[in-house]
Design a protein around this motif. Structure first.
Motif, PDB file in Angstrom:
ATOM      1  N   ASP A  72      -0.328 -15.257  -7.982  1.00  0.00           N
ATOM      2  CA  ASP A  72      -1.684 -15.752  -8.165  1.00  0.00           C
ATOM      3  C   ASP A  72      -2.084 -15.442  -9.616  1.00  0.00           C
ATOM      4  O   ASP A  72      -3.181 -14.993  -9.892  1.00  0.00           O
ATOM      5  CB  ASP A  72      -2.631 -15.099  -7.164  1.00  0.00           C
ATOM      6  CG  ASP A  72      -3.991 -15.752  -7.140  1.00  0.00           C
ATOM      7  OD1 ASP A  72      -4.092 -16.915  -7.581  1.00  0.00           O
ATOM      8  OD2 ASP A  72      -4.960 -15.100  -6.707  1.00  0.00           O
ATOM      9  N   THR A 115      -2.202  -7.287 -11.487  1.00  0.00           N
ATOM     10  CA  THR A 115      -2.334  -6.421 -10.324  1.00  0.00           C
ATOM     11  C   THR A 115      -1.245  -6.785  -9.326  1.00  0.00           C
ATOM     12  O   THR A 115      -1.019  -7.959  -9.056  1.00  0.00           O
ATOM     13  CB  THR A 115      -3.714  -6.610  -9.655  1.00  0.00           C
ATOM     14  OG1 THR A 115      -4.726  -6.341 -10.634  1.00  0.00           O
ATOM     15  CG2 THR A 115      -3.879  -5.697  -8.469  1.00  0.00           C
ATOM     16  N   LEU A 141       5.110  -8.972  -2.042  1.00  0.00           N
ATOM     17  CA  LEU A 141       4.284  -8.548  -3.162  1.00  0.00           C
ATOM     18  C   LEU A 141       3.437  -9.727  -3.620  1.00  0.00           C
ATOM     19  O   LEU A 141       3.934 -10.854  -3.709  1.00  0.00           O
ATOM     20  CB  LEU A 141       5.152  -8.082  -4.333  1.00  0.00           C
ATOM     21  CG  LEU A 141       6.004  -6.844  -4.124  1.00  0.00           C
ATOM     22  CD1 LEU A 141       6.877  -6.596  -5.352  1.00  0.00           C
ATOM     23  CD2 LEU A 141       5.148  -5.642  -3.832  1.00  0.00           C
ATOM     24  N   VAL A 142       2.177  -9.458  -3.915  1.00  0.00           N
ATOM     25  CA  VAL A 142       1.280 -10.483  -4.445  1.00  0.00           C
ATOM     26  C   VAL A 142       0.860 -10.041  -5.836  1.00  0.00           C
ATOM     27  O   VAL A 142       0.306  -8.957  -6.011  1.00  0.00           O
ATOM     28  CB  VAL A 142       0.042 -10.668  -3.545  1.00  0.00           C
ATOM     29  CG1 VAL A 142      -0.898 -11.700  -4.144  1.00  0.00           C
ATOM     30  CG2 VAL A 142       0.451 -11.056  -2.135  1.00  0.00           C
ATOM     31  N   THR A 177       4.614 -13.530  -4.205  1.00  0.00           N
ATOM     32  CA  THR A 177       3.628 -14.595  -4.309  1.00  0.00           C
ATOM     33  C   THR A 177       2.872 -14.403  -5.613  1.00  0.00           C
ATOM     34  O   THR A 177       2.440 -13.297  -5.928  1.00  0.00           O
ATOM     35  CB  THR A 177       2.638 -14.549  -3.127  1.00  0.00           C
ATOM     36  OG1 THR A 177       3.372 -14.699  -1.919  1.00  0.00           O
ATOM     37  CG2 THR A 177       1.599 -15.648  -3.233  1.00  0.00           C
ATOM     38  N   SER A 225      -1.400 -10.819  -9.193  1.00  0.00           N
ATOM     39  CA  SER A 225      -2.582 -11.579  -9.610  1.00  0.00           C
ATOM     40  C   SER A 225      -3.036 -11.093 -10.978  1.00  0.00           C
ATOM     41  O   SER A 225      -2.729  -9.987 -11.404  1.00  0.00           O
ATOM     42  CB  SER A 225      -3.705 -11.452  -8.582  1.00  0.00           C
ATOM     43  OG  SER A 225      -4.084 -10.095  -8.436  1.00  0.00           O
ATOM     44  N   VAL A 234      -0.032  -6.094  -5.443  1.00  0.00           N
ATOM     45  CA  VAL A 234      -0.451  -5.592  -4.141  1.00  0.00           C
ATOM     46  C   VAL A 234       0.659  -5.863  -3.137  1.00  0.00           C
ATOM     47  O   VAL A 234       1.187  -6.985  -3.092  1.00  0.00           O
ATOM     48  CB  VAL A 234      -1.768  -6.272  -3.676  1.00  0.00           C
ATOM     49  CG1 VAL A 234      -2.166  -5.808  -2.291  1.00  0.00           C
ATOM     50  CG2 VAL A 234      -2.871  -6.023  -4.675  1.00  0.00           C
ATOM     51  N   ARG A 235       0.987  -4.871  -2.340  1.00  0.00           N
ATOM     52  CA  ARG A 235       1.982  -5.079  -1.295  1.00  0.00           C
ATOM     53  C   ARG A 235       1.245  -5.500  -0.026  1.00  0.00           C
ATOM     54  O   ARG A 235       0.359  -4.801   0.450  1.00  0.00           O
ATOM     55  CB  ARG A 235       2.783  -3.815  -1.049  1.00  0.00           C
ATOM     56  CG  ARG A 235       3.858  -4.050  -0.027  1.00  0.00           C
ATOM     57  CD  ARG A 235       4.808  -2.892   0.075  1.00  0.00           C
ATOM     58  NE  ARG A 235       5.883  -3.300   0.940  1.00  0.00           N
ATOM     59  CZ  ARG A 235       7.139  -3.310   0.610  1.00  0.00           C
ATOM     60  NH1 ARG A 235       7.499  -2.898  -0.569  1.00  0.00           N
ATOM     61  NH2 ARG A 235       8.060  -3.706   1.456  1.00  0.00           N
ATOM     62  N   ARG A 236       1.626  -6.662   0.501  1.00  0.00           N
ATOM     63  CA  ARG A 236       1.043  -7.171   1.746  1.00  0.00           C
ATOM     64  C   ARG A 236       2.173  -7.393   2.726  1.00  0.00           C
ATOM     65  O   ARG A 236       3.040  -8.231   2.487  1.00  0.00           O
ATOM     66  CB  ARG A 236       0.305  -8.477   1.502  1.00  0.00           C
ATOM     67  CG  ARG A 236      -0.923  -8.266   0.669  1.00  0.00           C
ATOM     68  CD  ARG A 236      -1.876  -9.408   0.821  1.00  0.00           C
ATOM     69  NE  ARG A 236      -3.048  -9.154  -0.001  1.00  0.00           N
ATOM     70  CZ  ARG A 236      -3.699 -10.066  -0.650  1.00  0.00           C
ATOM     71  NH1 ARG A 236      -3.321 -11.326  -0.574  1.00  0.00           N
ATOM     72  NH2 ARG A 236      -4.742  -9.765  -1.375  1.00  0.00           N
ATOM     73  N   GLU A 237       2.148  -6.630   3.798  1.00  0.00           N
ATOM     74  CA  GLU A 237       3.216  -6.650   4.791  1.00  0.00           C
ATOM     75  C   GLU A 237       4.549  -6.441   4.095  1.00  0.00           C
ATOM     76  O   GLU A 237       4.778  -5.401   3.528  1.00  0.00           O
ATOM     77  CB  GLU A 237       3.164  -7.924   5.619  1.00  0.00           C
ATOM     78  CG  GLU A 237       1.877  -8.036   6.432  1.00  0.00           C
ATOM     79  CD  GLU A 237       1.804  -9.296   7.228  1.00  0.00           C
ATOM     80  OE1 GLU A 237       2.838  -9.950   7.439  1.00  0.00           O
ATOM     81  OE2 GLU A 237       0.697  -9.630   7.664  1.00  0.00           O
ATOM     82  N   ARG A 238       5.418  -7.442   4.064  1.00  0.00           N
ATOM     83  CA  ARG A 238       6.733  -7.279   3.440  1.00  0.00           C
ATOM     84  C   ARG A 238       6.856  -8.037   2.120  1.00  0.00           C
ATOM     85  O   ARG A 238       7.949  -8.300   1.649  1.00  0.00           O
ATOM     86  CB  ARG A 238       7.807  -7.757   4.405  1.00  0.00           C
ATOM     87  CG  ARG A 238       7.893  -6.888   5.629  1.00  0.00           C
ATOM     88  CD  ARG A 238       9.080  -7.273   6.471  1.00  0.00           C
ATOM     89  NE  ARG A 238       9.262  -6.324   7.527  1.00  0.00           N
ATOM     90  CZ  ARG A 238       8.996  -6.554   8.795  1.00  0.00           C
ATOM     91  NH1 ARG A 238       8.540  -7.727   9.162  1.00  0.00           N
ATOM     92  NH2 ARG A 238       9.192  -5.627   9.696  1.00  0.00           N
TER      93      ARG A 238
END
Length: 69
Positions: A53, A14, A22-23, A51, A25, A16-20
């Motif tokens: 995970d 998965t 990518l995470v 990042t 997972s 997910v874009r968080r602020e600027r």
């Protein structure tokens, strides 16, 4: 991108874009596979912090017997 790439063909990640950033997972079967996924995402989005995970699941039989009390 990860699903359609024949060398990766990974559906369990998965993004997910968080602020600027990518995470990423999910779970993969080896540290090498995780590194390959991170490398390809970094190539595709070179200016975006990433990042991870992504966990590695054990795909081999256990080497020790589990003893329950």
């Amino acid at each position: 991108m990860l699903t359609e790439d024949p060398d990766v063909a990974e559906q369990g990640i998965t993004v997910v874009r968080r602020e600027r950033a990518l995470v990423l997972s999910g779970e993969v079967e080896s540290p090498h596979r995780r590194e390959e996924i991170l490398r390809r995402v970094a190539e595709r989005f070179p200016d975006v912090p990433i990042t991870s995970d992504i966990g590695v699941i054990r795909t081999q039989a256990p080497t020790q017997v589990e003893e329950l009390p």
